[in-house]
Scaffold this active site. Sequence first.
Site, mmCIF file in Angstrom:
data_model
loop_
_atom_site.group_PDB
_atom_site.id
_atom_site.type_symbol
_atom_site.label_atom_id
_atom_site.label_comp_id
_atom_site.label_asym_id
_atom_site.label_seq_id
_atom_site.Cartn_x
_atom_site.Cartn_y
_atom_site.Cartn_z
ATOM 1 N N ASP A 7 0.874 -1.173 0.000
ATOM 2 C CA ASP A 7 0.000 0.000 0.000
ATOM 3 C C ASP A 7 0.909 1.221 0.000
ATOM 4 O O ASP A 7 1.237 1.766 1.058
ATOM 5 C CB ASP A 7 -0.918 -0.003 1.224
ATOM 6 C CG ASP A 7 -1.850 1.196 1.236
ATOM 7 O OD1 ASP A 7 -2.293 1.634 0.157
ATOM 8 O OD2 ASP A 7 -2.134 1.710 2.342
ATOM 9 N N GLU A 67 -1.715 -1.702 -4.898
ATOM 10 C CA GLU A 67 -2.874 -0.925 -5.321
ATOM 11 C C GLU A 67 -2.500 -0.062 -6.508
ATOM 12 O O GLU A 67 -1.391 0.470 -6.581
ATOM 13 C CB GLU A 67 -3.365 -0.018 -4.176
ATOM 14 C CG GLU A 67 -4.217 -0.725 -3.171
ATOM 15 C CD GLU A 67 -4.937 0.234 -2.237
ATOM 16 O OE1 GLU A 67 -4.754 1.462 -2.336
ATOM 17 O OE2 GLU A 67 -5.695 -0.262 -1.395
ATOM 18 N N ASP A 139 -2.042 1.363 7.413
ATOM 19 C CA ASP A 139 -1.398 1.141 6.118
ATOM 20 C C ASP A 139 -0.950 -0.316 5.967
ATOM 21 O O ASP A 139 -1.037 -0.891 4.875
ATOM 22 C CB ASP A 139 -0.226 2.104 5.927
ATOM 23 C CG ASP A 139 -0.697 3.550 5.900
ATOM 24 O OD1 ASP A 139 -1.587 3.863 5.085
ATOM 25 O OD2 ASP A 139 -0.198 4.359 6.700
#
Length: 156
Positions: A7, A67, A139
């Site tokens: 992430d 992502e 996170d």
Amino acid sequence: MIILGLDPSLSCTGWGLIRVDGSRLSHIANGQIPTSPKSPMPERLALLYSAIAEVIAQHSPDRAACEEVFVNENPQSTLKLAQARGSVLAACGSAGLVVNEHAARLVKKAVVGTGGADKKQVAAMVKVLMPGIAIEGADAADALAVAIADAHLKRG
């Protein structure tokens, strides 16, 4: 198979490692890499690169998942996110890892059941899917969610 979920963010990049054995998922490790906003951009990007390279060297994942970039209202924020993401992807590329990319909404839908889930819902579902684990922060939870989604979406 070991999957490294990522992430990326310039302020704090999350990472999470899971082991996939058939349909069984197990937690290996997770963490966060914060950078100081007072540090020069090249230093912050180098820190992200070296920290992810160290995680890869220590755990030898079979592949990674990240992502995709989403566009913020603020173009400057989008650019900083893209730079952080590039640094993290470069570390994966240097290690020869294949990186699957997934939209944030798809990750949330795969893990929580709805693409509009917030960070608390994602973290809660990660804890349900992997009971008893200690998550280093929001996170890191998001990174574990990326790895979990990748395991479900990219079987094999």
